[in-house]
Design a protein around this motif. Structure first.
Motif, PDB file in Angstrom:
ATOM      1  N   ASP A   3       0.703  -1.327  -0.044  1.00 23.01           N
ATOM      2  CA  ASP A   3       0.126  -0.129  -0.025  1.00 23.01           C
ATOM      3  C   ASP A   3       1.060   1.196  -0.025  1.00 23.01           C
ATOM      4  O   ASP A   3       1.952   1.159   0.713  1.00 23.01           O
ATOM      5  N   LYS A   4       0.545   2.229  -0.801  1.00 18.67           N
ATOM      6  CA  LYS A   4       1.215   3.459  -0.896  1.00 18.67           C
ATOM      7  C   LYS A   4       0.824   4.362   0.480  1.00 18.67           C
ATOM      8  O   LYS A   4       1.513   5.489   0.792  1.00 18.67           O
ATOM      9  N   GLY A   5       0.010   3.937   1.421  1.00 21.08           N
ATOM     10  CA  GLY A   5      -0.746   4.718   2.298  1.00 21.08           C
ATOM     11  C   GLY A   5       0.118   5.927   2.924  1.00 21.08           C
ATOM     12  O   GLY A   5       1.243   6.386   2.584  1.00 21.08           O
ATOM     13  N   LEU A   6      -0.438   6.976   3.484  1.00 22.24           N
ATOM     14  CA  LEU A   6       0.137   8.016   4.051  1.00 22.24           C
ATOM     15  C   LEU A   6       0.078   8.046   5.543  1.00 22.24           C
ATOM     16  O   LEU A   6       0.829   9.025   6.132  1.00 22.24           O
ATOM     17  N   SER A   7      -0.568   7.026   6.021  1.00 28.09           N
ATOM     18  CA  SER A   7      -0.664   7.142   7.579  1.00 28.09           C
ATOM     19  C   SER A   7       0.489   6.419   8.154  1.00 28.09           C
ATOM     20  O   SER A   7       0.691   5.255   7.712  1.00 28.09           O
ATOM     21  N   SER A  26      13.409   8.675  -3.180  1.00 27.86           N
ATOM     22  CA  SER A  26      12.991   9.998  -3.242  1.00 27.86           C
ATOM     23  C   SER A  26      11.380  10.071  -2.797  1.00 27.86           C
ATOM     24  O   SER A  26      10.611   9.342  -3.208  1.00 27.86           O
ATOM     25  N   LEU A  27      11.205  11.128  -2.010  1.00 30.54           N
ATOM     26  CA  LEU A  27       9.805  11.304  -1.156  1.00 30.54           C
ATOM     27  C   LEU A  27       9.020  12.376  -1.956  1.00 30.54           C
ATOM     28  O   LEU A  27       9.855  13.321  -2.628  1.00 30.54           O
ATOM     29  N   SER A  28       7.856  12.513  -1.770  1.00 31.70           N
ATOM     30  CA  SER A  28       6.994  13.419  -2.293  1.00 31.70           C
ATOM     31  C   SER A  28       7.507  14.956  -1.701  1.00 31.70           C
ATOM     32  O   SER A  28       6.907  15.923  -2.345  1.00 31.70           O
ATOM     33  N   ASP A  29       8.251  15.268  -0.638  1.00 29.27           N
ATOM     34  CA  ASP A  29       8.783  16.482  -0.356  1.00 29.27           C
ATOM     35  C   ASP A  29      10.005  16.808  -0.844  1.00 29.27           C
ATOM     36  O   ASP A  29      10.480  17.855  -0.599  1.00 29.27           O
ATOM     37  N   ALA A  49      16.723  -1.199   3.746  1.00 24.59           N
ATOM     38  CA  ALA A  49      15.314  -0.785   4.138  1.00 24.59           C
ATOM     39  C   ALA A  49      15.559   0.860   4.328  1.00 24.59           C
ATOM     40  O   ALA A  49      16.452   1.315   4.917  1.00 24.59           O
ATOM     41  N   ALA A  50      14.627   1.591   3.863  1.00 25.97           N
ATOM     42  CA  ALA A  50      14.369   3.132   4.011  1.00 25.97           C
ATOM     43  C   ALA A  50      13.250   3.422   4.763  1.00 25.97           C
ATOM     44  O   ALA A  50      12.142   3.009   4.415  1.00 25.97           O
ATOM     45  N   PRO A  51      13.327   4.233   5.819  1.00 18.39           N
ATOM     46  CA  PRO A  51      12.180   5.091   6.304  1.00 18.39           C
ATOM     47  C   PRO A  51      11.361   5.804   5.722  1.00 18.39           C
ATOM     48  O   PRO A  51      12.148   6.579   5.065  1.00 18.39           O
ATOM     49  N   ILE A  52      10.136   5.626   5.683  1.00 20.33           N
ATOM     50  CA  ILE A  52       9.384   6.632   4.980  1.00 20.33           C
ATOM     51  C   ILE A  52       8.558   7.425   6.072  1.00 20.33           C
ATOM     52  O   ILE A  52       7.637   6.714   6.901  1.00 20.33           O
ATOM     53  N   PRO A  53       8.556   8.759   6.165  1.00 16.84           N
ATOM     54  CA  PRO A  53       7.990   9.521   7.316  1.00 16.84           C
ATOM     55  C   PRO A  53       6.487   9.612   6.981  1.00 16.84           C
ATOM     56  O   PRO A  53       5.976   9.480   5.968  1.00 16.84           O
ATOM     57  N   ASN A  54       5.817   9.648   8.256  1.00 21.89           N
ATOM     58  CA  ASN A  54       4.302   9.818   8.225  1.00 21.89           C
ATOM     59  C   ASN A  54       3.991  11.099   7.371  1.00 21.89           C
ATOM     60  O   ASN A  54       4.625  12.288   7.250  1.00 21.89           O
ATOM     61  N   GLY A  55       3.077  10.990   6.420  1.00 24.28           N
ATOM     62  CA  GLY A  55       2.469  11.910   5.599  1.00 24.28           C
ATOM     63  C   GLY A  55       3.260  12.075   4.262  1.00 24.28           C
ATOM     64  O   GLY A  55       2.885  12.994   3.402  1.00 24.28           O
ATOM     65  N   ARG A  56       4.093  11.302   3.997  1.00 24.10           N
ATOM     66  CA  ARG A  56       5.140  11.429   2.819  1.00 24.10           C
ATOM     67  C   ARG A  56       4.913  10.212   1.752  1.00 24.10           C
ATOM     68  O   ARG A  56       4.602   9.166   2.182  1.00 24.10           O
ATOM     69  N   ARG A  70      23.594   3.929 -11.869  1.00 23.54           N
ATOM     70  CA  ARG A  70      22.255   3.698 -11.351  1.00 23.54           C
ATOM     71  C   ARG A  70      21.885   2.196 -12.493  1.00 23.54           C
ATOM     72  O   ARG A  70      21.975   2.224 -13.466  1.00 23.54           O
ATOM     73  N   LEU A  71      21.160   1.466 -11.743  1.00 24.39           N
ATOM     74  CA  LEU A  71      20.974   0.075 -12.175  1.00 24.39           C
ATOM     75  C   LEU A  71      19.299  -0.197 -12.653  1.00 24.39           C
ATOM     76  O   LEU A  71      18.856  -0.687 -13.479  1.00 24.39           O
ATOM     77  N   SER A  72      18.646   0.641 -11.823  1.00 21.40           N
ATOM     78  CA  SER A  72      17.158   0.805 -12.034  1.00 21.40           C
ATOM     79  C   SER A  72      16.589   2.014 -11.705  1.00 21.40           C
ATOM     80  O   SER A  72      17.346   2.802 -10.719  1.00 21.40           O
ATOM     81  N   HIS A  73      15.607   2.584 -11.975  1.00 22.40           N
ATOM     82  CA  HIS A  73      14.767   3.756 -11.895  1.00 22.40           C
ATOM     83  C   HIS A  73      13.176   3.376 -11.856  1.00 22.40           C
ATOM     84  O   HIS A  73      12.592   3.239 -13.186  1.00 22.40           O
ATOM     85  N   ASP A  74      12.519   3.049 -10.625  1.00 20.28           N
ATOM     86  CA  ASP A  74      11.370   2.708 -10.696  1.00 20.28           C
ATOM     87  C   ASP A  74      10.308   4.089 -10.263  1.00 20.28           C
ATOM     88  O   ASP A  74      10.404   4.534  -9.080  1.00 20.28           O
ATOM     89  N   THR A  75       9.307   4.363 -11.173  1.00 23.50           N
ATOM     90  CA  THR A  75       8.425   5.190 -11.189  1.00 23.50           C
ATOM     91  C   THR A  75       6.966   4.854 -10.758  1.00 23.50           C
ATOM     92  O   THR A  75       6.163   5.745 -10.584  1.00 23.50           O
ATOM     93  N   TYR A  76       6.765   3.605 -10.366  1.00 26.68           N
ATOM     94  CA  TYR A  76       5.824   2.928  -9.956  1.00 26.68           C
ATOM     95  C   TYR A  76       5.045   3.813  -9.058  1.00 26.68           C
ATOM     96  O   TYR A  76       4.001   3.629  -8.932  1.00 26.68           O
ATOM     97  N   TRP A  77       5.745   4.227  -8.089  1.00 28.70           N
ATOM     98  CA  TRP A  77       5.354   4.910  -6.828  1.00 28.70           C
ATOM     99  C   TRP A  77       4.573   6.287  -6.874  1.00 28.70           C
ATOM    100  O   TRP A  77       3.598   6.693  -6.212  1.00 28.70           O
ATOM    101  N   ARG A  78       4.657   6.734  -8.127  1.00 31.91           N
ATOM    102  CA  ARG A  78       4.006   8.051  -8.422  1.00 31.91           C
ATOM    103  C   ARG A  78       2.233   8.108  -8.315  1.00 31.91           C
ATOM    104  O   ARG A  78       1.888   7.042  -8.938  1.00 31.91           O
TER     105      ARG A  78
END
Length: 78
Positions: A3-7, A26-29, A49-56, A70-78
């Protein structure tokens, strides 16, 4: 990740290919989080593993080798 969730705080966990040394999320901010590939103790499982802060949200995920190519560039998350 299912899930891409924000909470809440979350982790982006990757099971990378053998030649991946690290990942950059890369995060939304506009901030970026770098995570180094390690072998999980007691296993042969490699991960980063990378932490994703609340709301991002994640905008892109890039993976690099030890020479910073760079070996890969994934934009699936947009």
């Amino acid at each position: 990740m299912h899930d891409k969730g924000l909470s809440g705080s979350r982790l982006m966990v990757s099971n990378p290919e053998a030649n991946v040394a690290y990942g950059v999320v890369s995060l939304s901010d506009g901030t970026q989080v770098k995570a180094t590939t390690v072998t999980v103790p007691g296993t042969t499982y490699r991960a980063w593993a990378a932490p994703i802060p609340n709301g991002r949200t994640i905008t892109t995920v890039d993976q690099y080798d030890t020479h910073h190519h760079r070996l890969s560039h994934d934009t699936y998350w947009r």
